[in-house]
Scaffold this motif. Structure first.
Motif, PDB file in Angstrom:
ATOM      1  N   LEU A 263       0.816  -1.547  -0.156  1.00  0.00           N
ATOM      2  CA  LEU A 263       0.226  -0.473   0.527  1.00  0.00           C
ATOM      3  C   LEU A 263       1.305   1.033  -0.306  1.00  0.00           C
ATOM      4  N   SER A 264       2.423   1.260  -0.784  1.00  0.00           N
ATOM      5  CA  SER A 264       2.731   2.259  -0.423  1.00  0.00           C
ATOM      6  C   SER A 264       2.724   3.076  -1.765  1.00  0.00           C
ATOM      7  N   ALA A 265       1.576   2.868  -2.165  1.00  0.00           N
ATOM      8  CA  ALA A 265       0.779   4.144  -3.044  1.00  0.00           C
ATOM      9  C   ALA A 265       0.142   5.782  -2.659  1.00  0.00           C
ATOM     10  N   ILE A 266      -1.087   4.970  -1.077  1.00  0.00           N
ATOM     11  CA  ILE A 266      -1.373   6.514  -0.554  1.00  0.00           C
ATOM     12  C   ILE A 266       0.127   7.177  -0.223  1.00  0.00           C
ATOM     13  N   ASP A 267      -0.515   7.945  -0.618  1.00  0.00           N
ATOM     14  CA  ASP A 267       0.401   9.445   0.050  1.00  0.00           C
ATOM     15  C   ASP A 267      -0.285  10.154   0.672  1.00  0.00           C
ATOM     16  N   SER A 268      -1.680  10.316   1.100  1.00  0.00           N
ATOM     17  CA  SER A 268      -2.149  10.807   2.144  1.00  0.00           C
ATOM     18  C   SER A 268      -3.680  10.798   2.866  1.00  0.00           C
ATOM     19  N   VAL A 269      -3.978  10.877   3.573  1.00  0.00           N
ATOM     20  CA  VAL A 269      -5.384  10.334   3.771  1.00  0.00           C
ATOM     21  C   VAL A 269      -6.004  11.736   4.397  1.00  0.00           C
ATOM     22  N   GLU A 270      -7.508  11.790   3.590  1.00  0.00           N
ATOM     23  CA  GLU A 270      -8.238  13.042   3.930  1.00  0.00           C
ATOM     24  C   GLU A 270      -9.514  12.811   4.722  1.00  0.00           C
ATOM     25  N   VAL A 271      -9.480  13.975   6.061  1.00  0.00           N
ATOM     26  CA  VAL A 271     -11.421  14.049   6.582  1.00  0.00           C
ATOM     27  C   VAL A 271     -11.929  14.906   5.890  1.00  0.00           C
ATOM     28  N   VAL A 272     -13.427  14.022   5.116  1.00  0.00           N
ATOM     29  CA  VAL A 272     -13.838  15.298   4.777  1.00  0.00           C
ATOM     30  C   VAL A 272     -14.944  15.420   6.058  1.00  0.00           C
ATOM     31  N   ASP A 273     -15.394  14.640   6.668  1.00  0.00           N
ATOM     32  CA  ASP A 273     -16.128  14.700   7.730  1.00  0.00           C
ATOM     33  C   ASP A 273     -16.427  13.812   8.793  1.00  0.00           C
ATOM     34  N   ASP A 274     -16.685  13.384   9.850  1.00  0.00           N
ATOM     35  CA  ASP A 274     -16.300  12.254  10.656  1.00  0.00           C
ATOM     36  C   ASP A 274     -17.091  11.001   9.849  1.00  0.00           C
ATOM     37  N   HIS A 275     -17.817  10.683   9.303  1.00  0.00           N
ATOM     38  CA  HIS A 275     -18.292   9.660   8.240  1.00  0.00           C
ATOM     39  C   HIS A 275     -17.660   9.559   7.022  1.00  0.00           C
ATOM     40  N   GLU A 276     -16.632  10.409   6.293  1.00  0.00           N
ATOM     41  CA  GLU A 276     -16.360  10.602   4.818  1.00  0.00           C
ATOM     42  C   GLU A 276     -14.702  10.737   4.837  1.00  0.00           C
ATOM     43  N   VAL A 277     -13.875   9.874   4.192  1.00  0.00           N
ATOM     44  CA  VAL A 277     -12.888   9.715   4.103  1.00  0.00           C
ATOM     45  C   VAL A 277     -11.811   9.490   2.748  1.00  0.00           C
ATOM     46  N   THR A 278     -10.836  10.180   2.207  1.00  0.00           N
ATOM     47  CA  THR A 278     -11.033  10.064   0.835  1.00  0.00           C
ATOM     48  C   THR A 278      -9.238   9.624   0.763  1.00  0.00           C
ATOM     49  N   VAL A 279      -8.893   8.156   0.830  1.00  0.00           N
ATOM     50  CA  VAL A 279      -7.593   7.822   0.604  1.00  0.00           C
ATOM     51  C   VAL A 279      -7.286   8.270  -0.746  1.00  0.00           C
ATOM     52  N   VAL A 280      -5.894   9.468  -1.017  1.00  0.00           N
ATOM     53  CA  VAL A 280      -5.403   9.748  -2.140  1.00  0.00           C
ATOM     54  C   VAL A 280      -3.896   9.021  -1.996  1.00  0.00           C
ATOM     55  N   LEU A 281      -3.890   8.554  -3.412  1.00  0.00           N
ATOM     56  CA  LEU A 281      -2.971   7.746  -4.094  1.00  0.00           C
ATOM     57  C   LEU A 281      -1.820   8.685  -4.947  1.00  0.00           C
TER      58      LEU A 281
END
Length: 513
Positions: free
Chosen positions: A148-166
């Motif tokens: 999973l080294s392609a994961i660059d960052s994890v952005e919290v949108v709100d308490d129950h939504e999250v974006t994993v950025v590669l």
């Protein structure tokens, strides 16, 4: 967003057997339900306990720093959970994420998280937990966090939504998130991962007596369907015959991955023992250390391929159960190609290849886990190699702790052998620092090309080309795909027939009254 076949809200579901993109699934939709009070054997006992025999022994409870599959196989899907999971048919399904979308460029995975989920210690599961858990992969030192080294960052949108950025597309990203690398951890628990397990799963961890037994208890506040039994006890055996005797005498209720192949016929004849033979992701492979002067030569490695009689190995190790392999994939992989006849048993050709390489009086040390299948395989291989003039010294090592440290960590071996039970373990040939030391620019390019694929056909075609490249480079002798033999006593239902190489989900197991 990428177009979906039947929905504007794209949710990718990646199956082991079929990689078709599908619309969103409801979590647990494929699950058997033990909560209706009945199963094929009648009324289930809600307060029942079940005792299950196992073989691979966890060295501790921390699979982020301790190699081998034994730990996460026991804990994942039972105690720990991730955003997605692999179901009993090998398909990806929602778990702590209810749905997800993938951006058109394949670089952003946005997950909608399930609400009302808590860890067993009461910690709330939310988007910050996802960010903490995935960004902590940099601290892992075992079980290939590189996947999973392609994961660059994890952005919290709100308490129950999250974006994993590669940082770059990775066609297998969801698949790796369904395994141990996608496990969600409570921040307050990570300092005690080796001795405690605090997850969101259907069972709470109770105790682990090293190499003897592990116990779980049903988590009454679980967010999903409650576990089918009140407690589960995993009992660890070193000897396959001792385990088989235990199920005959009532010592355990079931055995997973039984290796008592010589007793299956007699067990099948017993009225109160059921025998199931399912599939696994396991690849039993003999690796050849490329740092050894002779083994660095392709002709020598090809000589070993032709010297080994895979049919005899399979007969000795499993009494013929399983599939002979010639490459690093198994029949349930979507990109499987049968290479079992590529390096046919031909001792004379093996001798010719050794002569062409100018190798004489070759002596090799063969380190072998103290598991029945491995020792039986190694003895056949030792005889085969002796036949073509290679002297082989067998060294049996305690598994997993000693074998993992000596071979996977220190890479102190000439030849070694193990059953890689993790799914799609061919991905480890992408890591040049992995213990088998495979480092091919051509293969690296193909791995990158497969990761950036935009549809199933492109991905499968590239992975098949990649497999062919690895087989031609012959860093290992792929021997066989091990079966999953499940033994159970009367009244036990819901045991996983197929071993998918991730967590062994025991939440559907029930006991008839």
């Amino acid at each position: 967003m990428r177009p979906a076949p039947s929905s504007t809200a794209l949710t990718a579901v990646l199956a082991i057997g079929a990689l078709t993109l599908m619309t969103a699934c409801d979590a647990g939709a494929d699950d058997a339900s033990p909560a209706d009070g009945t199963d094929s054997d009648g009324v289930v006992a809600d307060d029942a306990s079940v005792s299950i025999g196992m073989f691979a022994v966890p060295a501790n409870l921390d699979f982020t720093t301790t190699g081998g599959a034994a730990i996460f196989e026991a804990l994942l899907y039972n105690v720990y959970e991730g955003l997605v999971r692999v179901d009993s048919q090998g398909e990806l399904q929602p778990l702590l994420a209810e749905s997800w979308e993938i951006s058109d460029d394949g670089l952003e995975y946005t997950f909608q998280l399930r609400e009302g989920v808590t860890f067993h210690d009461g910690t709330e599961f939310d988007a910050e937990i996802v960010k903490f858990s995935l960004e902590r992969l940099d601290e892992w030192s075992a079980n290939t966090p590189e996947d999973l080294s392609a994961i660059d960052s994890v952005e919290v949108v709100d308490d129950h939504e999250v974006t994993v950025v590669l940082s770059e597309p990775d066609y297998d990203a969801l698949f790796w998130l369904a395994g141990p690398l996608g496990t969600m951890f409570s921040p307050d628990s990570v300092d005690s991962l080796a001795t405690e397990a605090n997850g969101t799963g259907p069972f709470e961890f109770v105790t682990y007596e090293n190499a003897v037994r592990m116990e779980f208890a049903r988590h009454d506040e679980y967010w999903g369907e409650p576990a089918g039994t009140a407690t589960v006890e995993l009992v660890y055996y070193e000897d396959a015959s001792a385990a088989a005797n235990a199920i005959r005498t009532g010592g355990v209720d079931a055995i997973l991955r039984s290796e008592a192949y010589d007793q299956l016929e007699s067990l099948e004849a017993e009225d109160d023992v059921d025998v199931l033979v399912g599939s696994t992701q396991g690849v039993v492979v003999m690796s050849m250390n490329p740092d050894h002067e002779a083994l660095a030569q392709p002709a020598v490695r090809e000589a070993l391929q032709h010297a080994i009689d895979r049919e005899s190995v399979l007969a000795a190790a499993t009494a013929g159960y399983g599939e002979i392999l010639g490459g690093p994939t198994v029949p349930t992989d979507p990109y499987f190609v049968d290479f079992s006849t590529t390096y046919e048993h031909d001792p004379e050709l093996a001798r010719e290849k050794l002569d062409s390489a100018g190798v004489e009086d070759l002596s090799l040390t063969f380190t072998v886990p103290n598991r029945a299948y491995a020792e039986a395989s190694a003895q056949v291989i030792q005889d085969n190699l002796n036949e073509v003039g290679i002297e082989v010294t067998l060294q049996t090592q305690e598994f997993p702790a000693v074998w993992v440290e000596e071979n996977m960590v220190d890479q102190n071996f000439d030849l070694t052998l193990v059953n890689h039970v993790e799914p799609r373990n061919m991905a480890n040939y992408a890591h040049a620092d992995y213990y088998w030391g495979y480092d091919s620019p051509e293969a690296q390019n193909l791995f990158a090309e497969a990761a950036s694929a935009t549809d199933d056909d492109e991905y499968v075609a590239t992975m098949q080309e990649l497999t062919e490249q690895i087989v031609a480079d012959t860093p290992g002798v792929w021997l066989y795909n091990a079966p999953n033999v499940v033994l159970s006593t009367e009244g036990i239902s819901g045991l996983p027939e197929n071993d998918l190489g991730v967590g062994i989900d025991l939440s559907d197991v029930t006991v008839a009254e």
